[in-house]
Design a protein around this motif. Sequence first.
Motif, short mmCIF file in Angstrom:
data_model
loop_
_atom_site.label_atom_id
_atom_site.label_comp_id
_atom_site.label_asym_id
_atom_site.label_seq_id
_atom_site.Cartn_x
_atom_site.Cartn_y
_atom_site.Cartn_z
N ASN A 13 1.75 -0.49 4.72
CA ASN A 13 1.50 0.53 3.70
C ASN A 13 0.20 1.27 3.99
O ASN A 13 0.12 2.50 3.84
CB ASN A 13 1.43 -0.10 2.31
CG ASN A 13 2.79 -0.56 1.80
OD1 ASN A 13 3.82 -0.06 2.26
ND2 ASN A 13 2.80 -1.49 0.87
N LEU A 14 -0.82 0.52 4.40
CA LEU A 14 -2.10 1.15 4.75
C LEU A 14 -1.91 2.12 5.92
O LEU A 14 -2.43 3.24 5.90
CB LEU A 14 -3.12 0.06 5.09
CG LEU A 14 -4.53 0.52 5.47
CD1 LEU A 14 -5.58 -0.42 4.88
CD2 LEU A 14 -4.71 0.59 6.99
N LEU A 15 -1.17 1.69 6.94
CA LEU A 15 -0.93 2.56 8.10
C LEU A 15 -0.06 3.76 7.72
O LEU A 15 -0.31 4.89 8.18
CB LEU A 15 -0.26 1.76 9.22
CG LEU A 15 -1.09 0.60 9.81
CD1 LEU A 15 -0.28 -0.17 10.84
CD2 LEU A 15 -2.39 1.09 10.41
N MET A 22 4.86 -2.24 12.28
CA MET A 22 3.44 -2.10 12.61
C MET A 22 3.26 -1.42 13.97
O MET A 22 2.44 -0.51 14.11
CB MET A 22 2.76 -3.47 12.61
CG MET A 22 1.23 -3.38 12.51
SD MET A 22 0.40 -5.00 12.62
CE MET A 22 1.22 -5.91 11.33
N ILE A 23 4.04 -1.83 14.97
CA ILE A 23 3.97 -1.21 16.28
C ILE A 23 4.37 0.26 16.19
O ILE A 23 3.71 1.15 16.76
CB ILE A 23 4.87 -1.94 17.29
CG1 ILE A 23 4.41 -3.39 17.50
CG2 ILE A 23 4.90 -1.20 18.63
CD1 ILE A 23 3.04 -3.54 18.12
N GLU A 24 5.44 0.55 15.46
CA GLU A 24 5.90 1.93 15.31
C GLU A 24 4.85 2.79 14.61
O GLU A 24 4.60 3.93 15.00
CB GLU A 24 7.22 1.97 14.53
CG GLU A 24 7.85 3.35 14.47
CD GLU A 24 9.24 3.34 13.89
OE1 GLU A 24 9.67 4.39 13.40
OE2 GLU A 24 9.90 2.27 13.91
N ASN A 25 4.23 2.24 13.58
CA ASN A 25 3.18 2.98 12.86
C ASN A 25 1.99 3.28 13.77
O ASN A 25 1.41 4.38 13.72
CB ASN A 25 2.71 2.19 11.64
CG ASN A 25 3.69 2.26 10.48
OD1 ASN A 25 4.41 3.25 10.32
ND2 ASN A 25 3.73 1.22 9.66
N CYS A 53 -8.63 -8.05 10.69
CA CYS A 53 -8.75 -6.95 9.73
C CYS A 53 -8.07 -5.70 10.26
O CYS A 53 -7.91 -5.51 11.47
CB CYS A 53 -10.22 -6.67 9.40
SG CYS A 53 -11.20 -6.16 10.82
N TRP A 54 -7.67 -4.84 9.32
CA TRP A 54 -7.03 -3.56 9.61
C TRP A 54 -7.69 -2.55 8.67
O TRP A 54 -7.49 -2.61 7.45
CB TRP A 54 -5.53 -3.64 9.35
CG TRP A 54 -4.82 -4.66 10.18
CD1 TRP A 54 -4.11 -4.46 11.31
CD2 TRP A 54 -4.76 -6.08 9.93
NE1 TRP A 54 -3.62 -5.64 11.80
CE2 TRP A 54 -4.00 -6.65 10.97
CE3 TRP A 54 -5.29 -6.91 8.94
CZ2 TRP A 54 -3.75 -8.02 11.05
CZ3 TRP A 54 -5.04 -8.27 9.01
CH2 TRP A 54 -4.28 -8.81 10.05
N MET A 55 -8.49 -1.64 9.22
CA MET A 55 -9.24 -0.70 8.37
C MET A 55 -8.91 0.73 8.75
O MET A 55 -8.95 1.10 9.93
CB MET A 55 -10.75 -0.94 8.49
CG MET A 55 -11.55 -0.07 7.53
SD MET A 55 -13.31 -0.42 7.54
CE MET A 55 -13.82 0.49 9.01
N SER A 56 -8.62 1.56 7.74
CA SER A 56 -8.37 2.98 7.97
C SER A 56 -9.53 3.78 7.40
O SER A 56 -10.11 3.42 6.37
CB SER A 56 -7.07 3.42 7.32
OG SER A 56 -7.18 3.38 5.90
N SER A 57 -9.86 4.85 8.09
CA SER A 57 -10.87 5.79 7.60
C SER A 57 -10.19 7.15 7.54
O SER A 57 -9.91 7.77 8.57
CB SER A 57 -12.07 5.82 8.56
OG SER A 57 -13.03 6.75 8.11
N VAL A 58 -9.88 7.59 6.32
CA VAL A 58 -9.14 8.83 6.10
C VAL A 58 -10.01 9.80 5.30
O VAL A 58 -10.36 9.52 4.15
CB VAL A 58 -7.82 8.57 5.35
CG1 VAL A 58 -7.08 9.88 5.11
CG2 VAL A 58 -6.95 7.61 6.13
N ASN A 59 -10.36 10.91 5.94
CA ASN A 59 -11.18 11.93 5.28
C ASN A 59 -12.45 11.34 4.68
O ASN A 59 -12.86 11.68 3.57
CB ASN A 59 -10.36 12.64 4.20
CG ASN A 59 -10.83 14.08 3.99
OD1 ASN A 59 -11.61 14.61 4.77
ND2 ASN A 59 -10.36 14.68 2.93
#
Length: 382
Positions: free
Chosen positions: A73-75, A112-115, A330-336
Motif C-alpha cells: 500500500n505504501l509503494l 512488491m517486486i512489480e511495485n 524498513c520501507w520508507m517513502s518520501s513523497v513531495n
Amino acid sequence: MDTEKIKSRGKKLKIILDSATFALLLSIVLFSYEMISSTKETDAIVDNLMEIQGSLSTRYLGLFPEYIDNINNLLNNTIEEQGKSEIRDSVIIFEDVLYYGIRSDAEGFRKMIENLVTLTNSGCHITIAFYAADGMPFKQMIRDKLIEHEYKKQFREDMNSYLERVHLLRRESGMLDRELPRAELDEKLKESVNKHFNNYLADNPHRADSLHQVVRNIYSYRLVDSILNQQYYEKTCNANHKRMETMVKGLLQPLPQKENAVDATTLRVNQLCSELDKIKQQYMDKPYHNVTYSDFYNMYKDISLAICSLLKQQPNIELLPLNESLMMCCWMSSVNGKEQAIFAFPSKYSTDEIGFISQDVAIARYIRTMLKGVRESHTNMQ
C-alpha cells in the motif's frame, strides 16, 4: 466469546501495552485488565486503545507476514503520488533478503517486486540495502531458519572447539623443523593431527586422501562449517519431520502470475516468477528427507541473485549488498517532502517479526542516518 477470541484480544492488548507509545498507560491497563471480569468491558478497553493507537504517528501493524500488504500500500501510494510530486520522490528499503515473503505471502512478494519496477521506471529513486548472498549475515540467517534453537548452542560449541584445535595445530606445525627428512616431518605432522583431532588419522589409516590434503581440509573453515550445518540440520529434521516437509512443500508452490499480461513490467515480473519456480524445483523437487542443508542455502542464494539481476536492469535504483547484520527492516517513502515508513524487527531472537508504520520525523531521520552509514561502509569496501 470463545477461548481463541479471548486469547486474540489478549495478544493485541499485550502488543499495545509493550509499545513505547503506551508506556504511560501501562499500569492503568494492567490493573484494569486484571480487575475486570466481564469480557464485554475488556473488549471495550481493547477497542478504545486500538482506536487511540490508530491516531498516533507510530502504530502497530501486525506480525509477519500480515504487514506485507501495508508495504505494498505504501509503494502503491508512492506510485499514485509520483505524477503530482513537485520534487523527485524516493524510496529507501532495508531488508534482510530481496525475496521477502516469497513463501509466507507469495502474492505480496510478487506485488512488491512489480511495485518496485514500476516506481523505478516512473522516475522514483529507490535504494535497497540487503544481505549479500555470499556474506556471513545471509548464511547466519539461513542457519537460523533451518536449525532449531536447541541445536544452535551445540553448533557454536563445536565450531569454537574446532577453531581452538586448528589454532593449536597451526602453531605446532609452524614450529616443526623444516630441515627434517620428509618422512619424519610428515610423521610429526600426523602426530599433531591425531593429538588435536581425536586420532583422526590413526582411526582412518587407509584414507585415500594424502596427509597434506587432510590437513588442507581441516584448515578449511568453509568445509567444516558445511559439515556442521548438515549435521545439525539433520538433527532438526529428525526432531520435526512434519515441519521440514511442510517447508519444502510450501517452497514448491508456484509463484502467482498475472494472466493475460501485456505491459512490459508485468511480463518481466511474470518471467522472474517462472525463473524462481525453476530454481526452487531444481533444489526442492525430491523427497523432503533427501533435501540437504546445501540445497536450501544454494536455492535461497540463487533466488536472491535472480532478483538482484532483475533490479540491476532497472533505472533509478541503487543496490547496496550488506555484510553486516540489520537491527531492523524498513520501507520508507518520501513523497513531495512527506516521509512515511514501515519498519519491522527481524526475528532472530523472537518467534514473530513485528511491524509498525510511522510518520514520525525521528524514525525517518534514523533511517536516513542508517543509510548514510551503510553507504560509507559500502564505499570503503569497494
